[in-house]
Design a protein around this motif. Structure first.
Motif, PDB file in Angstrom:
ATOM      1  N   LEU A 186      41.175  56.673  68.695  1.00  0.00           N
ATOM      2  CA  LEU A 186      41.979  57.888  68.707  1.00  0.00           C
ATOM      3  C   LEU A 186      41.805  58.695  67.432  1.00  0.00           C
ATOM      4  O   LEU A 186      41.935  59.922  67.436  1.00  0.00           O
ATOM      5  CB  LEU A 186      43.462  57.541  68.885  1.00  0.00           C
ATOM      6  N   PHE A 187      41.544  58.013  66.328  1.00  0.00           N
ATOM      7  CA  PHE A 187      41.421  58.710  65.052  1.00  0.00           C
ATOM      8  C   PHE A 187      39.975  58.879  64.617  1.00  0.00           C
ATOM      9  O   PHE A 187      39.708  59.412  63.560  1.00  0.00           O
ATOM     10  CB  PHE A 187      42.187  57.938  63.971  1.00  0.00           C
ATOM     11  N   ASP A 188      39.032  58.424  65.448  1.00  0.00           N
ATOM     12  CA  ASP A 188      37.618  58.583  65.143  1.00  0.00           C
ATOM     13  C   ASP A 188      37.111  59.834  65.838  1.00  0.00           C
ATOM     14  O   ASP A 188      36.451  59.788  66.857  1.00  0.00           O
ATOM     15  CB  ASP A 188      36.828  57.351  65.600  1.00  0.00           C
ATOM     16  N   VAL A 189      37.441  60.959  65.254  1.00  0.00           N
ATOM     17  CA  VAL A 189      37.045  62.239  65.847  1.00  0.00           C
ATOM     18  C   VAL A 189      36.127  62.996  64.894  1.00  0.00           C
ATOM     19  O   VAL A 189      36.121  64.214  64.851  1.00  0.00           O
ATOM     20  CB  VAL A 189      38.283  63.096  66.191  1.00  0.00           C
ATOM     21  N   ARG A 190      35.344  62.241  64.115  1.00  0.00           N
ATOM     22  CA  ARG A 190      34.328  62.817  63.239  1.00  0.00           C
ATOM     23  C   ARG A 190      34.931  63.770  62.221  1.00  0.00           C
ATOM     24  O   ARG A 190      34.380  64.806  61.888  1.00  0.00           O
ATOM     25  CB  ARG A 190      33.248  63.523  64.064  1.00  0.00           C
ATOM     26  N   ARG A 191      36.092  63.445  61.759  1.00  0.00           N
ATOM     27  CA  ARG A 191      36.694  64.239  60.694  1.00  0.00           C
ATOM     28  C   ARG A 191      37.450  63.302  59.769  1.00  0.00           C
ATOM     29  O   ARG A 191      38.075  62.347  60.206  1.00  0.00           O
ATOM     30  CB  ARG A 191      37.644  65.309  61.249  1.00  0.00           C
ATOM     31  N   ASP A 192      37.347  63.535  58.481  1.00  0.00           N
ATOM     32  CA  ASP A 192      38.076  62.746  57.500  1.00  0.00           C
ATOM     33  C   ASP A 192      39.391  63.450  57.228  1.00  0.00           C
ATOM     34  O   ASP A 192      39.433  64.644  56.949  1.00  0.00           O
ATOM     35  CB  ASP A 192      37.273  62.635  56.194  1.00  0.00           C
ATOM     36  N   LEU A 193      40.493  62.717  57.303  1.00  0.00           N
ATOM     37  CA  LEU A 193      41.803  63.351  57.120  1.00  0.00           C
ATOM     38  C   LEU A 193      41.958  63.994  55.751  1.00  0.00           C
ATOM     39  O   LEU A 193      42.733  64.915  55.574  1.00  0.00           O
ATOM     40  CB  LEU A 193      42.900  62.307  57.327  1.00  0.00           C
TER      41      LEU A 193
ATOM     42  N   PRO B  93      46.387  63.682  67.752  1.00  0.00           N
ATOM     43  CA  PRO B  93      47.040  62.614  66.960  1.00  0.00           C
ATOM     44  C   PRO B  93      46.879  62.805  65.457  1.00  0.00           C
ATOM     45  O   PRO B  93      47.861  62.724  64.705  1.00  0.00           O
ATOM     46  CB  PRO B  93      46.333  61.344  67.455  1.00  0.00           C
ATOM     47  N   SER B  94      45.665  63.082  64.997  1.00  0.00           N
ATOM     48  CA  SER B  94      45.457  63.299  63.564  1.00  0.00           C
ATOM     49  C   SER B  94      46.175  64.542  63.074  1.00  0.00           C
ATOM     50  O   SER B  94      46.735  64.558  61.971  1.00  0.00           O
ATOM     51  CB  SER B  94      43.960  63.409  63.265  1.00  0.00           C
ATOM     52  N   ALA B  95      46.166  65.588  63.897  1.00  0.00           N
ATOM     53  CA  ALA B  95      46.832  66.823  63.487  1.00  0.00           C
ATOM     54  C   ALA B  95      48.335  66.624  63.337  1.00  0.00           C
ATOM     55  O   ALA B  95      48.952  67.120  62.386  1.00  0.00           O
ATOM     56  CB  ALA B  95      46.541  67.927  64.502  1.00  0.00           C
TER      57      ALA B  95
ATOM     58  N   VAL C 273      47.638  50.794  62.759  1.00  0.00           N
ATOM     59  CA  VAL C 273      46.480  51.675  62.575  1.00  0.00           C
ATOM     60  C   VAL C 273      46.936  53.074  62.154  1.00  0.00           C
ATOM     61  O   VAL C 273      46.373  53.682  61.231  1.00  0.00           O
ATOM     62  CB  VAL C 273      45.647  51.733  63.863  1.00  0.00           C
ATOM     63  N   ALA C 274      47.972  53.591  62.803  1.00  0.00           N
ATOM     64  CA  ALA C 274      48.486  54.906  62.437  1.00  0.00           C
ATOM     65  C   ALA C 274      49.055  54.903  61.016  1.00  0.00           C
ATOM     66  O   ALA C 274      48.911  55.882  60.278  1.00  0.00           O
ATOM     67  CB  ALA C 274      49.558  55.348  63.432  1.00  0.00           C
ATOM     68  N   ALA C 275      49.687  53.806  60.623  1.00  0.00           N
ATOM     69  CA  ALA C 275      50.209  53.711  59.253  1.00  0.00           C
ATOM     70  C   ALA C 275      49.082  53.792  58.239  1.00  0.00           C
ATOM     71  O   ALA C 275      49.244  54.362  57.153  1.00  0.00           O
ATOM     72  CB  ALA C 275      50.988  52.407  59.089  1.00  0.00           C
ATOM     73  N   GLY C 276      47.914  53.218  58.578  1.00  0.00           N
ATOM     74  CA  GLY C 276      46.771  53.344  57.683  1.00  0.00           C
ATOM     75  C   GLY C 276      46.333  54.783  57.512  1.00  0.00           C
ATOM     76  O   GLY C 276      45.961  55.207  56.403  1.00  0.00           O
ATOM     77  N   GLU C 277      46.379  55.563  58.594  1.00  0.00           N
ATOM     78  CA  GLU C 277      46.026  56.975  58.488  1.00  0.00           C
ATOM     79  C   GLU C 277      47.033  57.728  57.620  1.00  0.00           C
ATOM     80  O   GLU C 277      46.661  58.613  56.854  1.00  0.00           O
ATOM     81  CB  GLU C 277      45.962  57.600  59.884  1.00  0.00           C
ATOM     82  N   LEU C 278      48.307  57.381  57.730  1.00  0.00           N
ATOM     83  CA  LEU C 278      49.307  58.023  56.882  1.00  0.00           C
ATOM     84  C   LEU C 278      49.112  57.650  55.423  1.00  0.00           C
ATOM     85  O   LEU C 278      49.295  58.489  54.527  1.00  0.00           O
ATOM     86  CB  LEU C 278      50.714  57.621  57.344  1.00  0.00           C
TER      87      LEU C 278
ATOM     88  N   THR D 145      46.784  47.916  58.219  1.00  0.00           N
ATOM     89  CA  THR D 145      46.967  49.202  57.562  1.00  0.00           C
ATOM     90  C   THR D 145      45.983  49.373  56.411  1.00  0.00           C
ATOM     91  O   THR D 145      45.362  50.432  56.253  1.00  0.00           O
ATOM     92  CB  THR D 145      48.409  49.320  57.046  1.00  0.00           C
ATOM     93  N   MET D 146      45.812  48.326  55.614  1.00  0.00           N
ATOM     94  CA  MET D 146      44.859  48.391  54.504  1.00  0.00           C
ATOM     95  C   MET D 146      43.424  48.531  55.014  1.00  0.00           C
ATOM     96  O   MET D 146      42.621  49.279  54.446  1.00  0.00           O
ATOM     97  CB  MET D 146      44.996  47.145  53.638  1.00  0.00           C
ATOM     98  N   ASP D 147      43.094  47.825  56.073  1.00  0.00           N
ATOM     99  CA  ASP D 147      41.746  47.943  56.626  1.00  0.00           C
ATOM    100  C   ASP D 147      41.485  49.351  57.138  1.00  0.00           C
ATOM    101  O   ASP D 147      40.385  49.888  56.968  1.00  0.00           O
ATOM    102  CB  ASP D 147      41.563  46.934  57.752  1.00  0.00           C
ATOM    103  N   GLN D 148      42.485  49.967  57.782  1.00  0.00           N
ATOM    104  CA  GLN D 148      42.301  51.330  58.276  1.00  0.00           C
ATOM    105  C   GLN D 148      42.079  52.291  57.113  1.00  0.00           C
ATOM    106  O   GLN D 148      41.254  53.204  57.202  1.00  0.00           O
ATOM    107  CB  GLN D 148      43.524  51.751  59.090  1.00  0.00           C
ATOM    108  N   ALA D 149      42.806  52.096  56.029  1.00  0.00           N
ATOM    109  CA  ALA D 149      42.599  52.944  54.851  1.00  0.00           C
ATOM    110  C   ALA D 149      41.215  52.720  54.248  1.00  0.00           C
ATOM    111  O   ALA D 149      40.584  53.660  53.750  1.00  0.00           O
ATOM    112  CB  ALA D 149      43.682  52.666  53.810  1.00  0.00           C
ATOM    113  N   ALA D 150      40.729  51.480  54.299  1.00  0.00           N
ATOM    114  CA  ALA D 150      39.406  51.183  53.761  1.00  0.00           C
ATOM    115  C   ALA D 150      38.298  51.842  54.558  1.00  0.00           C
ATOM    116  O   ALA D 150      37.165  51.959  54.074  1.00  0.00           O
ATOM    117  CB  ALA D 150      39.182  49.668  53.729  1.00  0.00           C
ATOM    118  N   GLY D 151      38.595  52.263  55.787  1.00  0.00           N
ATOM    119  CA  GLY D 151      37.592  52.962  56.574  1.00  0.00           C
ATOM    120  C   GLY D 151      37.279  54.346  56.058  1.00  0.00           C
ATOM    121  O   GLY D 151      36.300  54.964  56.496  1.00  0.00           O
TER     122      GLY D 151
END
Length: 843
Positions: free
Chosen positions: A112-119, A518-520, A557-562, A593-599
C-alpha cells in the motif's frame, strides 16, 4: 527401506534408537572414572574383602552413571524448551501463533505504501498553483477562496457551457426521469464528485423540455435559480405560494443543504411533500443536493432521495483534454500539430505507468480531471516540463487529503446554546467519525470492513476525548453505512478472505480507490495537524494489542511510515515504549515499525545504530525486539552484521533468548544470502564454546520446524518460495535452491547425532517425512525430500537411523504410516545406482 533390512539383518528394534555420529557429544565415556586403586590386593583397614570393595565401587559408579543420565535428560529438556515458539509466552505453550498470518499481512500492507514515492520528498511536490503556458492558470486546491454563491439566477451562458461540457454519470437518465415524475429530487453524493453540475444539468433539461412540451414562449428571466439554503425546503415552498398567479412557471431551483454541522437538522418528509406540491402547482422543479452521511440517510432513503454516481473518469478526462486543446487551437501558431494529434499524444502520455502511479487514483473527480487535463495539455504543448507534470500529478491526492481534514473541528469552537439559551455540548463523535474512518482506512487498507469500522470508532473516541476532555463523548451505535463510508472516503469494497486461527474465511475487504491516498492521508495527518498526534499514538498502542493480525500488523507498518515523517516523536512516543513492553506482540509491533522506517534511505543508518545498541547493550526486552527487527534483514548494514547481532543476543544470559534469536536466523534463509547464513550456523555448531553450539543446534531444529509462510519476507508472486507457503522451509529450499541441500543436510545430521538435540531433531525429521504427501494422497513436499534425504543418509549408520524411524512411524498407534509410503520414503534416500543394484538382487 531395503529388503535386506526388512529380513532383520541390519534392522534395529523400534524400541531402541541407533547411535553413532560424526560430531556427537556422547564420545566422552565414563570408563576413565572406573579405575580403582587396588595396589594392596588384600583387605584394607576397614576389614572388607576385595569383593566387597569391588561391589562398593560398582555401586558408586552406577550412581554416577544415573546422575549423568539425569543431566543428559535435563540438557535435552532445556534444548527442547529453546526450540519453543517465540510467541508462546503470549498465547500459551500449546496455543497457535499468528506469525504466519502476520508475515502475510505485512507483505500485503507494505504494498500500500510502495507507490514509488518517498514520504520525505512527497510533501515538497505539493503545488498550490500552476501557470501552464499562456492559457491556463489554475489553483490546484479544491477549497474555494471565498464564500460561494448562495442564491441567485444561473446565467444562460453557464447553462450552455454545461450542456456542451458536462459528462453525465451512469444512471443519469433514471435521475432525470425521477425529477420529471416527482418535481423534487434529493440528490446525495460526496463533495467534489460533480453533484452540483449534475443537478444543474438536470434542471436545465427538464425546464427546457417543459417549455418545449407546452409550446409556450419562454418567460423573461432565468430558468434556473440557486436558492439560499438557510430557510430550507419549507421557506422555498412558502415563497412559491406567495408569488401569486403572476409567478412565472417552469422554473428550476437548486438548494445545496449543509447537514454536516452538529446543529443542522435535515428536513422531514412532510416538508418535502409540501415543497413537491408547491412545485407541481407552479409546474416547477427543484433539486436538493446533500452530502451522504448519517444526517442525510433518512432523506436519501425517502421517496425523493437518490444517489448521484460520479462521472466516468476516462470520458471526463478525454472531454477536458479536448476542451484545453481546442482552446489552444483558437490561437494557432506556426508549426503546431493539429488538435487530433495533440489529443492522441496527451492520451498516450496519460497511459504511461509512471504518470498513473504519480496520480495514484483510480477515479478522478471533475476538478481533478480538469487539473490533470491542463497538466497533460501543457506538456504536449511544450509549456510544462515532465518533472512539473509528475509533481502536479502527485499533488492531486495530497490536495484531497488536505480538503478532508481542513477545519473539521472548527465547528467545535463556535458557541452553542439550546432553545432556553443554555450552553450545549458539541456532538464530537458525529463530527469526528468520517475523518476517523479515513485515518483507519489509511492504516488498515485491505482489512475487512468490520475491522476498519471498529477501529475507526476507537479513534473517534480518542479524538473526542482529546477535543473535549471534560465530557464523555456519545458513541453512536447505528451510524455505520458501508455505502456512505465508501462515498465519503473514496473507497471500494471487494470480496476477499481474511485469516482466522490459521484458516481463510470469506470477508468484505475495503481499500482506498487509489494507491496514493494512504500515504497522502498519513502525511497530511502527521505534518499539518500536530494536536492530533497524541490521540493517534494512543490509538496505535491499542491496535498493537489487537489479537487480529490484519489489524496489529497493518498498524505497525503504518506506524513506521509515520515515524519517517518525524522520527524523534515516533520513536519517543511509540517505538521505545512498545519495544520495552511485556508482551511479545507489542515488541514485534515495534520491530516491524523500525523495519518499515529502515526501508527509507533517509532513516536506514539511524535504525542500524539503534538496533545495534539494543542488541549489545539493551535490556532483555530491547534485545528481544532487536532480534525480531534483525530477522527482516534490513536492521543491520550487512548479513554478517545481522548474524553477529543475533549471536550476541542468543548466547547471552545462558541462552535465555535462544528461541527468538534462532527463529530470526531462520527468517534470513528466505533472503538471497541464505548460503552465508547456513555457513555461519555451521560455524556455530562446531564452535568450541557450548553457547554457540546450542545456538547452531537450536537454529537447525528451528529450521526443520518452520513453515515458509511464517518467515517469507518477499512478495510471494516474485519469490520461488511463494507457491510453497505451507511447506517446511528446508524442503522448500531444497526443491528451489539445490546449492543449499548439502549445507542443510550437514546441519541436520549434526543435530541428529548430538545427544542433547537428537530427540527433538528426530521428531522434526519425522514431521518432514510425513509431509511427503497430503491427506488426500496428492503430492506435497516429495520433491524436497527427494533432494534432501540422499544428502542426509550417506552412511550405513544414517540409513539404519532412517530405517528405525520409518519403522517407528509404521508402528505408531495413533498415526501409523502405511508400508508402501514408508518404502517410497526409503527409496528416496537411496541413490539411483544403489537402488538399481538392490532391485536387481531382490527382483
Amino acid at each position: 527401506m531395503s529388503d535386506d533390512e526388512q529380513a532383520g539383518g541390519a534392522a534395529v528394534d523400534t524400541s531402541e534408537q541407533p547411535g553413532g555420529g560424526r560430531s556427537s557429544d556422547d564420545g566422552k565415556k565414563a570408563g576413565d572414572d572406573r579405575k580403582q586403586d587396588r595396589d594392596d590386593g588384600a583387605r584394607g583397614d576397614d576389614g572388607r574383602s576385595d569383593d566387597d570393595k569391588s561391589k562398593s565401587a560398582e555401586d558408586e559408579e552406577s550412581e554416577k552413571e544415573k546422575e549423568r543420565e539425569k543431566e543428559r535428560e535435563r540438557a535435552a529438556g532445556r534444548f527442547k524448551e529453546r526450540t519453543r515458539d517465540p510467541l508462546a509466552d503470549d498465547q500459551g505453550e500449546d496455543g497457535p501463533t499468528d506469525l504466519a498470518a502476520a508475515a502475510r499481512t505485512r507483505l500485503a500492507t507494505r504494498q500500500l505504501f510502495d507507490v514509488r514515492r518517498d514520504l520525505i520528498s512527497f510533501a515538497h511536490s505539493r503545488l498550490q498553483s500552476a501557470h501552464i503556458g499562456d492559457n491556463f492558470n489554475l489553483l490546484l486546491g479544491s477549497r474555494p477562496l471565498g464564500p460561494g454563491m448562495r442564491s441567485g439566477p444561473v446565467p444562460e451562458e453557464e447553462l450552455r457551457r454545461l450542456r456542451r461540457d458536462h459528462v453525465v454519470p451512469q444512471g443519469y437518465i433514471r435521475l432525470r426521469g425521477a425529477l420529471r415524475a416527482r418535481r423534487l429530487l434529493v440528490l446525495g453524493a460526496a463533495p467534489g464528485t460533480g453533484r452540483t453540475s449534475t443537478a444543474l444539468s438536470l434542471l436545465d433539461e427538464v425546464t427546457r423540455r417543459a417549455t418545449d412540451d407546452t409550446g409556450a414562449e419562454p418567460a423573461a428571466g432565468p430558468r434556473v435559480l440557486r436558492v439560499d439554503p438557510e430557510g430550507g425546503p419549507r421557506q422555498l415552498a412558502q415563497t412559491l405560494d406567495d408569488e401569486g398567479e403572476e409567478a412565472r412557471r417552469g422554473t428550476g431551483y437548486l438548494l445545496e443543504l449543509s447537514l454536516t454541522r452538529p446543529d443542522a437538522l435535515p428536513p422531514d418528509e412532510m416538508d418535502l411533500d409540501e415543497l413537491a406540491a408547491a412545485l407541481a402547482r407552479r409546474e416547477a422543479f427543484a433539486v436538493i443536493v446533500v452530502t451522504v452521511g448519517s444526517a442525510a440517510n433518512a432523506l436519501l432513503a425517502g421517496r425523493y432521495g437518490m444517489l448521484c454516481p460520479p462521472a466516468p473518469t476516462q470520458e471526463l478526462l478525454a472531454t477536458r483534454l479536448r476542451e484545453r486543446l481546442e482552446e489552444r487551437a483558437g490561437e494557432p501558431r506556426e508549426g503546431d500539430p493539429p488538435p487530433a494529434e495533440l489529443l492522441a499524444r496527451a492520451e498516450d502520455l496519460w497511459a504511461r505507468a509512471e504518470v498513473k502511479d504519480a496520480v495514484g487514483l483510480k477515479d478522478l473527480r471533475p476538478a481533478e480531471a480538469e487539473l490533470l487535463a491542463s497538466l497533460l495539455a501543457g506538456h504536449v504543448l511544450g509549456t510544462t516540463s515532465y518533472e512539473e507534470l509528475l509533481s502536479g500529478c502527485r499533488s492531486i491526492a495530497a490536495e484531497q487529503a488536505q480538503e478532508w481534514f481542513a477545519g473539521v473541528d472548527r465547528a467545535l469552537t463556535a458557541p452553542r446554546v439550546d432553545a432556553e439559551g443554555k450552553p450545549r455540548r458539541p456532538d464530537t463523535a458525529t463530527l469526528f467519525q468520517p475523518v476517523a474512518f479515513r485515518i483507519a482506512l489509511a492504516v488498515l487498507g485491505g482489512a475487512s470492513y468490520s475491522a476498519v469500522a471498529a477501529v475507526a470508532h476507537l479513534l473517534t473516541w480518542e479524538l473526542s476525548v482529546q477535543s473535549d476532555p471534560d465530557n464523555t463523548p456519545a458513541r453512536p451505535l447505528f451510524c455505520d453505512d458501508p455505502e456512505v463510508d465508501k462515498a465519503l472516503s473514496r473507497a471500494e469494497l471487494t470480496d476477499g478472505k481474511v485469516e482466522v486461527a490459521g484458516h481463510d474465511v470469506p470477508a468484505r475487504l475495503i481499500w482506498y480507490r487509489g494507491s496514493a491516498l494512504p500515504s497522502a492521508v498519513l502525511t497530511e495527518l502527521w505534518d499539518r495537524h500536530f494536536p492530533v498526534r497524541a490521540p493517534v499514538v494512543r490509538w496505535l498502542r491499542l491496535l498493537a494489542d489487537d489479537p487480529r493480525s490484519q489489524v496489529w500488523m497493518r498498524a505497525a507498518v503504518a506506524a513506521g511510515e509515520l515515524c519517517v515523517r518525524d522520527f524523534d516523536h515516533g520513536y519517543t512516543e511509540l517505538v521505545r515504549p512498545l519495544a520495552e513492553a511485556s508482551t511479545p506482540r507489542r515488541r514485534i509491533f515495534a520491530a516491524t515499525t523500525m523495519d518499515q522506517a529502515a526501508g527509507h534511505d533517509s532513516h536506514r543508518r539511524t535504525v542500524h545504530r539503534i538496533i545495534g545498541d539494543w542488541s549489545g547493550n539493551g535490556t532483555k526486552s530491547l534485545r528481544w525486539t532487536a532480534a525480531m527487527a534483525l530477522g527482516y534483514g534490513n536492521a543491520a548494514a550487512t548479513t554478517d552484521d545481522t548474524l553477529d547481532a543475533l549471536a550476541r543476543i542468543g548466547i547471552r544470559d545462558e541462552g535465555e533468548q535462544l528461541a527468538v534469536s534462532s527463529f530470526n536466523v531462520v527468517r534470513l534463509l528466505t533472503l538471497p544470502d541464505a548460503p552465508q547464513v547456513l555457513k555461519r550456523v555451521a560455524e556455530w555448531t562446531h564452535h568450541k564454546k557450548e553457547p554457540y553450539q546450542d545456538l547452531g543446534l537450536v537454529t537447525t531444529v528451528r529450521l526443520a520446524l518452520t513453515r515458509v509462510d511464517e518467515v517469507l519476507t518477499d512478495d510471494p508472486e516474485s519469490s520461488p518460495l511463494g507457491d510453497r507457503g505451507d511447506w517446511p522451509l528446508p524442503l522448500a529450499l531444497a526443491a528451489t535452491r539445490p546449492e543449499l541441500v548439502v549445507p542443510m543436510a550437514d546441519l541436520l545430521w549434526t543435530a541428529l547425532n548430538t545427544a542433547r538435540s537428537k530427540d527433538v531433531a528426530m521428531d522434526a525429521l519425522e514431521a518432514l517425512l510425513r509431509s511427503a504427501v497430503r491427506k488426500d494422497g496428492t503430492e506435497w513436499t516429495r520433491p524436497g525430500l527427494a533432494a534432501l534425504l540422499p544428502a542426509l543418509a550417506t552412511e550405513a549408520n544414517d540409513r539404519r537411523r532412517l530405517d528405525w524411524l520409518l519403522r517407528r512411524m509404521m508402528n505408531d498407534p495413533e498415526k501409523p504410516l502405511p508400508e508402501p509410503k514408508a518404502r517410497d520414503l526409503w527409496w528416496l534416500a537411496v541413490s539411483p545406482a544403489e537402488r538399481t543394484g538392490q532391485e536387481e538382487r531382490h527382483g
